[in-house]
Design a protein around this motif. Structure first.
Motif, PDB file in Angstrom:
ATOM      1  N   ALA A   1     -29.415-107.888  24.723  1.00 62.09           N
ATOM      2  CA  ALA A   1     -29.788-106.547  25.167  1.00 62.09           C
ATOM      3  C   ALA A   1     -29.787-106.537  26.694  1.00 62.09           C
ATOM      4  N   LEU A   2     -29.047-105.595  27.253  1.00 57.81           N
ATOM      5  CA  LEU A   2     -28.928-105.451  28.706  1.00 57.81           C
ATOM      6  C   LEU A   2     -29.085-103.983  29.079  1.00 57.81           C
ATOM      7  N   SER A   3     -29.459-103.753  30.319  1.00 58.68           N
ATOM      8  CA  SER A   3     -29.399-102.386  30.820  1.00 58.68           C
ATOM      9  C   SER A   3     -27.952-101.921  30.689  1.00 58.68           C
ATOM     10  N   SER A   4     -27.766-100.694  30.236  1.00 60.76           N
ATOM     11  CA  SER A   4     -26.396-100.174  30.103  1.00 60.76           C
ATOM     12  C   SER A   4     -25.930 -99.490  31.380  1.00 60.76           C
ATOM     13  N   ILE A   5     -26.766 -99.496  32.413  1.00 55.16           N
ATOM     14  CA  ILE A   5     -26.440 -98.802  33.661  1.00 55.16           C
ATOM     15  C   ILE A   5     -25.796 -99.779  34.634  1.00 55.16           C
ATOM     16  N   CYS A   6     -24.515 -99.578  34.898  1.00 56.39           N
ATOM     17  CA  CYS A   6     -23.801-100.455  35.825  1.00 56.39           C
ATOM     18  C   CYS A   6     -24.488-100.427  37.191  1.00 56.39           C
ATOM     19  N   THR A   7     -24.686-101.598  37.758  1.00 58.11           N
ATOM     20  CA  THR A   7     -25.391-101.695  39.036  1.00 58.11           C
ATOM     21  C   THR A   7     -24.517-101.314  40.225  1.00 58.11           C
ATOM     22  N   HIS A   8     -23.250-101.008  39.977  1.00 55.62           N
ATOM     23  CA  HIS A   8     -22.401-100.555  41.082  1.00 55.62           C
ATOM     24  C   HIS A   8     -22.672 -99.089  41.386  1.00 55.62           C
TER      25      HIS A   8
ATOM     26  N   SER B   1     -22.441-106.043  42.517  1.00 55.91           N
ATOM     27  CA  SER B   1     -22.921-107.311  43.086  1.00 55.91           C
ATOM     28  C   SER B   1     -24.271-107.715  42.504  1.00 55.91           C
ATOM     29  N   ASN B   2     -24.919-106.801  41.796  1.00 56.82           N
ATOM     30  CA  ASN B   2     -26.215-107.103  41.177  1.00 56.82           C
ATOM     31  C   ASN B   2     -26.049-107.232  39.666  1.00 56.82           C
ATOM     32  N   PRO B   3     -26.828-108.123  39.060  1.00 58.76           N
ATOM     33  CA  PRO B   3     -26.734-108.286  37.597  1.00 58.76           C
ATOM     34  C   PRO B   3     -27.338-107.109  36.856  1.00 58.76           C
ATOM     35  N   LEU B   4     -26.959-106.972  35.602  1.00 53.61           N
ATOM     36  CA  LEU B   4     -27.633-106.030  34.710  1.00 53.61           C
ATOM     37  C   LEU B   4     -28.956-106.663  34.293  1.00 53.61           C
ATOM     38  N   LEU B   5     -30.010-105.853  34.210  1.00 58.42           N
ATOM     39  CA  LEU B   5     -31.268-106.396  33.696  1.00 58.42           C
ATOM     40  C   LEU B   5     -31.049-106.819  32.253  1.00 58.42           C
ATOM     41  N   SER B   6     -31.651-107.929  31.880  1.00 59.05           N
ATOM     42  CA  SER B   6     -31.534-108.374  30.495  1.00 59.05           C
ATOM     43  C   SER B   6     -32.918-108.364  29.850  1.00 59.05           C
ATOM     44  N   TYR B   7     -32.919-108.242  28.548  1.00 60.06           N
ATOM     45  CA  TYR B   7     -34.156-108.133  27.782  1.00 60.06           C
ATOM     46  C   TYR B   7     -34.126-109.175  26.672  1.00 60.06           C
TER      47      TYR B   7
END
Ligand code: FES
Length: 138
Positions: free
Chosen positions: A77-84, A119-125
């Motif tokens: 499970a990850l944030s679905s919001i691209c960090t770009h 350049s930033n990771p997706l938050l993971s859960y």
């Protein structure tokens, strides 16, 4: 101010305003601000809304989180919001990666950036499965 001076001044101002709005639009998102935090969801995999998670490679979206079943009994499970720039990422079963369709960023199953421009990771859960209940939590 003569006509030439006026037009020059207006032109510089318009270019400055245009560039300012472009830079603001291109500014990378802060994943800590835009990605879900304090997550604690329980998904009933018997619910047809989550039936995609009963097959390897299936994925669903819930509350700006993408949940994917990457193998038997293993969920990510990850944030679905691209960090770009905030587009919605999807799961690619064949590559076992999360991809952003807008500019091509690629993320590993732990959310790490494999390929930019992000350049930033997706938050993971975290995920835990108990029979047909899948818990997704921070
Ligand atoms: S929004 Fe640009 S790579 Fe995702």
């Amino acid at each position: 101010m003569d006509r030439k001076e006026f037009l020059t001044t207006i032109g510089v101002g318009a270019v400055a305003a245009f560039c300012s709005s472009c830079l603001a639009a291109c500014k990378p998102l802060d994943p800590m601000v835009n990605s879900p935090t304090n997550v604690d969801l329980t998904l009933n995999l018997s619910d047809p809304a989550y039936s995609a998670l009963n097959s390897n490679g299936g994925s669903i979206y819930v509350d700006n989180i993408i949940v994917a079943r990457i193998s038997d009994g293993s969920y990510v499970a990850l944030s679905s919001i691209c960090t770009h720039q905030g587009s919605t990422v999807s799961y690619n079963e064949k590559t076992n990666r999360f991809v952003c369709p807008t500019h091509g960023s690629i993320f590993a199953t732990n959310g790490a950036v494999i390929n930019g421009p992000a350049s930033n990771p997706l938050l993971s859960y975290k995920t835990t499965i108990n029979a047909t209940s899948l818990r997704v939590y921070s």
